[in-house]
Design an enzyme around this catalytic site. Structure first.
Site, PDB file in Angstrom:
ATOM      1  N   GLU A   1      -1.777  -7.567   7.772  1.00 17.82           N
ATOM      2  CA  GLU A   1      -0.475  -6.874   7.947  1.00 17.82           C
ATOM      3  C   GLU A   1      -0.021  -8.131   9.255  1.00 17.82           C
ATOM      4  OE1 GLU A   1       2.581  -7.095   8.075  1.00 17.82           O
ATOM      5  OE2 GLU A   1       2.820  -5.054   7.671  1.00 17.82           O
TER       6      GLU A   1
ATOM      7  N   HIS B   1       1.036  -1.372  -0.265  1.00 17.49           N
ATOM      8  CA  HIS B   1      -0.305   0.167   0.003  1.00 17.49           C
ATOM      9  C   HIS B   1       0.822   1.023  -0.108  1.00 17.49           C
ATOM     10  CE1 HIS B   1       0.667   0.999   4.219  1.00 17.49           C
ATOM     11  NE2 HIS B   1       0.765   0.223   4.001  1.00 17.49           N
TER      12      HIS B   1
END
Length: 194
Positions: A85, A14
């Site tokens: 994550e 990202h």
């Protein structure tokens, strides 16, 4: 497991967030992209538009979903929970230097993570996703995820040893490509910025 030599897995991190910019561990906190992060994500679009993806998956976190959308693949993306994550537990939102003031020599790669995931946990999650992807018919796959998870995924793909990820730097909005060298899993490209 189906060992398909033509498979290419694109790992896309990202774009920048305030916490990635400051170095704070960002696992379960859903931090939005900064203005620069949105620009970084949009800069991925021309490169990704030159590819034909059979499968596009994104982490459930907003920063990954927005990066996917700005990169031009949001309309095709499916949320894949395993792309989230690393869960940093009690270290969420903290910088490594601050943690080391309390726990000298602390490292996400080698230290216990109370209330979170350790390296072996993340490696198992990455391997389960690799197995799942190799069992699909998809040959060109885009994965929008996060730095530490992508580093572990790349290491797990290439060597089966998640700790190699400590040596694989991944910038915000960077792209990496995993594939095969003949029948051997390989890192084809790493940490490319659009």
């Amino acid at each position: 497991m189906n060992m398909k030599g033509g498979v290419h897995i694109w790992l896309i991190r990202h774009g920048e967030t305030e916490w990635s910019k400051s170095g704070q561990h960002t696992g379960t906190t859903d931090i939005p992209l900064t203005d620069d992060g949105r620009k970084q994500a949009a800069a991925l679009a021309p490169v990704l538009a030159s590819q034909t993806f059979d499968l596009v998956l994104t982490s459930p976190m907003g920063r990954a979903i927005e990066t996917c959308r700005l990169a031009g693949l949001g309309d095709r993306a499916q949320v894949e929970p395993e792309l989230h994550e690393w869960n940093y537990g009690i270290y969420e939102g903290r910088k490594t230097a601050d943690i080391r003031a309390e726990v000298p020599d602390w490292s996400v790669w080698t230290s216990p993570i109370p209330e979170g995931e350790n390296l072996a946990d993340v490696g198992r999650r990455a391997q389960a996703l690799i197995d799942k992807l190799l069992d699909t018919k998809a040959m060109n796959i885009a994965l929008f995820s996060h730095a530490h998870f992508s580093r572990v995924f790349g290491a797990q793909w290439a060597t089966g040893a998640p700790g190699l990820g400590a040596h694989l730097v991944m910038d915000t909005a960077a792209m990496s490509v995993l594939g095969f060298e003949r029948e051997v899993r390989a890192i084809v490209k790493w940490n490319l910025v659009g």
